[in-house]
Design a protein around this motif. Sequence first.
Motif, short mmCIF file in Angstrom:
data_model
loop_
_atom_site.label_atom_id
_atom_site.label_comp_id
_atom_site.label_asym_id
_atom_site.label_seq_id
_atom_site.Cartn_x
_atom_site.Cartn_y
_atom_site.Cartn_z
N VAL A 259 -23.67 -19.75 -5.74
CA VAL A 259 -24.27 -18.63 -6.52
C VAL A 259 -25.74 -18.94 -6.43
CG1 VAL A 259 -24.76 -17.64 -8.78
CG2 VAL A 259 -22.53 -18.81 -8.31
N LEU A 260 -26.44 -17.79 -5.90
CA LEU A 260 -28.08 -17.72 -5.87
C LEU A 260 -28.45 -16.87 -6.66
CD1 LEU A 260 -30.24 -18.96 -4.45
CD2 LEU A 260 -30.14 -16.96 -2.79
N THR A 261 -29.29 -16.91 -7.47
CA THR A 261 -29.97 -16.26 -8.58
C THR A 261 -31.58 -16.25 -8.60
OG1 THR A 261 -30.16 -17.89 -10.25
CG2 THR A 261 -27.79 -16.65 -10.05
N GLY A 262 -32.09 -15.26 -9.31
CA GLY A 262 -33.54 -14.92 -9.55
C GLY A 262 -34.01 -16.40 -10.49
N ASP A 263 -33.35 -16.94 -11.22
CA ASP A 263 -33.62 -18.05 -11.99
C ASP A 263 -32.30 -19.11 -12.12
OD1 ASP A 263 -34.38 -19.72 -14.03
OD2 ASP A 263 -34.80 -18.42 -15.45
N GLN A 264 -32.56 -20.08 -11.17
CA GLN A 264 -31.40 -21.30 -11.09
C GLN A 264 -31.36 -21.96 -12.23
OE1 GLN A 264 -29.56 -19.87 -8.86
NE2 GLN A 264 -29.39 -21.27 -7.29
N ALA A 265 -32.36 -22.50 -12.78
CA ALA A 265 -32.34 -23.22 -14.06
C ALA A 265 -32.01 -22.59 -15.10
CB ALA A 265 -33.95 -23.67 -14.54
N LEU A 287 -26.04 -22.69 -6.24
CA LEU A 287 -25.52 -23.54 -7.30
C LEU A 287 -23.66 -23.34 -6.83
CD1 LEU A 287 -26.91 -22.18 -10.53
CD2 LEU A 287 -27.33 -24.18 -9.42
N VAL A 288 -23.12 -24.47 -7.07
CA VAL A 288 -21.69 -24.42 -6.64
C VAL A 288 -20.80 -24.65 -7.74
CG1 VAL A 288 -19.80 -25.45 -5.61
CG2 VAL A 288 -22.02 -25.41 -4.44
N VAL A 289 -20.13 -23.39 -8.21
CA VAL A 289 -19.44 -23.31 -9.44
C VAL A 289 -17.81 -23.16 -9.28
CG1 VAL A 289 -18.94 -21.77 -11.51
CG2 VAL A 289 -21.11 -21.65 -10.26
N ARG A 290 -17.20 -24.44 -9.97
CA ARG A 290 -15.84 -24.81 -9.68
C ARG A 290 -15.01 -23.42 -10.60
NH1 ARG A 290 -15.95 -27.42 -5.17
NH2 ARG A 290 -17.29 -29.17 -5.38
N ALA A 291 -14.78 -22.28 -9.70
CA ALA A 291 -14.04 -21.26 -10.45
C ALA A 291 -13.27 -20.39 -9.68
CB ALA A 291 -15.25 -20.21 -11.29
N VAL A 308 -30.35 -12.92 -15.87
CA VAL A 308 -30.71 -13.61 -14.64
C VAL A 308 -30.12 -12.76 -13.69
CG1 VAL A 308 -29.69 -15.81 -13.46
CG2 VAL A 308 -29.74 -15.71 -15.70
N ASP A 309 -30.73 -12.49 -12.61
CA ASP A 309 -30.53 -11.72 -11.61
C ASP A 309 -29.61 -12.39 -10.54
OD1 ASP A 309 -32.33 -9.73 -12.42
OD2 ASP A 309 -33.82 -10.24 -11.41
N VAL A 310 -28.44 -11.90 -10.31
CA VAL A 310 -27.70 -12.24 -9.23
C VAL A 310 -27.92 -12.05 -7.97
CG1 VAL A 310 -25.34 -12.88 -8.40
CG2 VAL A 310 -25.66 -12.68 -10.90
N ARG A 311 -28.29 -12.93 -6.93
CA ARG A 311 -28.61 -12.41 -5.64
C ARG A 311 -27.48 -12.40 -4.61
NH1 ARG A 311 -35.01 -14.80 -5.79
NH2 ARG A 311 -35.56 -13.23 -7.24
N ALA A 312 -26.79 -13.59 -4.88
CA ALA A 312 -25.71 -13.63 -3.70
C ALA A 312 -24.61 -14.54 -4.44
CB ALA A 312 -26.25 -14.48 -2.52
#
Length: 355
Positions: A259-265, A287-291, A308-312
């Motif tokens: 996951v890549l977002t505009g606000d990773q924190a 970020l790597v999410v186990r889902a 949080v904007d989701v970019r990828a």
Amino acid sequence: MESGETPGVAEAQTRSEPVGARPERQSRDGRAPTILATHGLTKRFGHILAVDGLDMEVRRGDVFGFLGPNGAGKTTVIRLVLGLIHPTSGHVEVCGHRVPGELRGALRHVGAFVDDPTFYPLMSARRNLRLLGSMTGPVSEERIDEVLETVALGERADDRVGGFSHGMKQRLGIAQALLHSPELIVLDEPTSGLDPRGMKDVRELVRRLGATGTTVFLSSHLLHEVEQVCTRAVIINQGRLVVQGPVSDLRPRDDAVRVLTGDQARAVEVLRGLFGAAGVGEDEEYLVVRADGDAVPEMVRRLVADGVDVRALVPARQQGLEDFFLELTGTDAADGPPPVKRRSGLHRLLPGGRR
């Protein structure tokens, strides 16, 4: 090229004698019989150790990827398999025949080309196959037509080969290797030098061969190529076995999404609230999410609801063979081999702990 080799070996069979009824060696795990195996295969050129105690096994019906970076020893292994050079120690076994001791018997089962296939440019594709095929045994006009159709050159059968593109010549080389219906076809970097369209054509051809039951041994340094067309694979580096097994195992095993977002924190906080601290990790900027796939829509909704904007979003298993290769060898296809021999990984997952 080694001294005394034949350039562009497009057909390694000898059909002038009947094929012996040598029994195939049953695979140790009880599955398909072994059609090609190497046993402690080693080759030195002076002080250079090109192949180092290689043990591998190709089963009947495999589309088998022979993968490694440039300079890993792949072409040397193929030349050893075809008897073009002799091993320093160890041996090859093809359909129960030992190489180099029983080379003639072994090559009756094999069709192959090494390097670029070579043809007579002023002759048609059909005449080239007729002439070159007759050097290793009788071949019918019907069989010539059949292999030309197999490689999608039927409509160009009577055109001069000198006017063919590089990709068409590669496919014609595969047609020549198929002429005498070999049990094993060995292809050394068949997409080398091709444009994207030509690469796609050759990959589709390899898939078709596999679908019809032909055992294919495909040497490549292109990770995605092996992942797309092969059923089993071996990775070598510095002439040594790194890992071998089903290609489906050469990729991440668990369900995960990057996951890549505009606000990773902020995204970390939201996602750990959903999946727990152990369910969220980091991989460079992602970020790597186990889902699993069913959880992804809710994950996106929660991120967006929290501003949080989701970019990828990238399925982790799309990393596949490339990341596995990097993990095992510490290099990529463009780099030289690492200094340390590594045998960890997939062989521990195979039945009986096979390497």
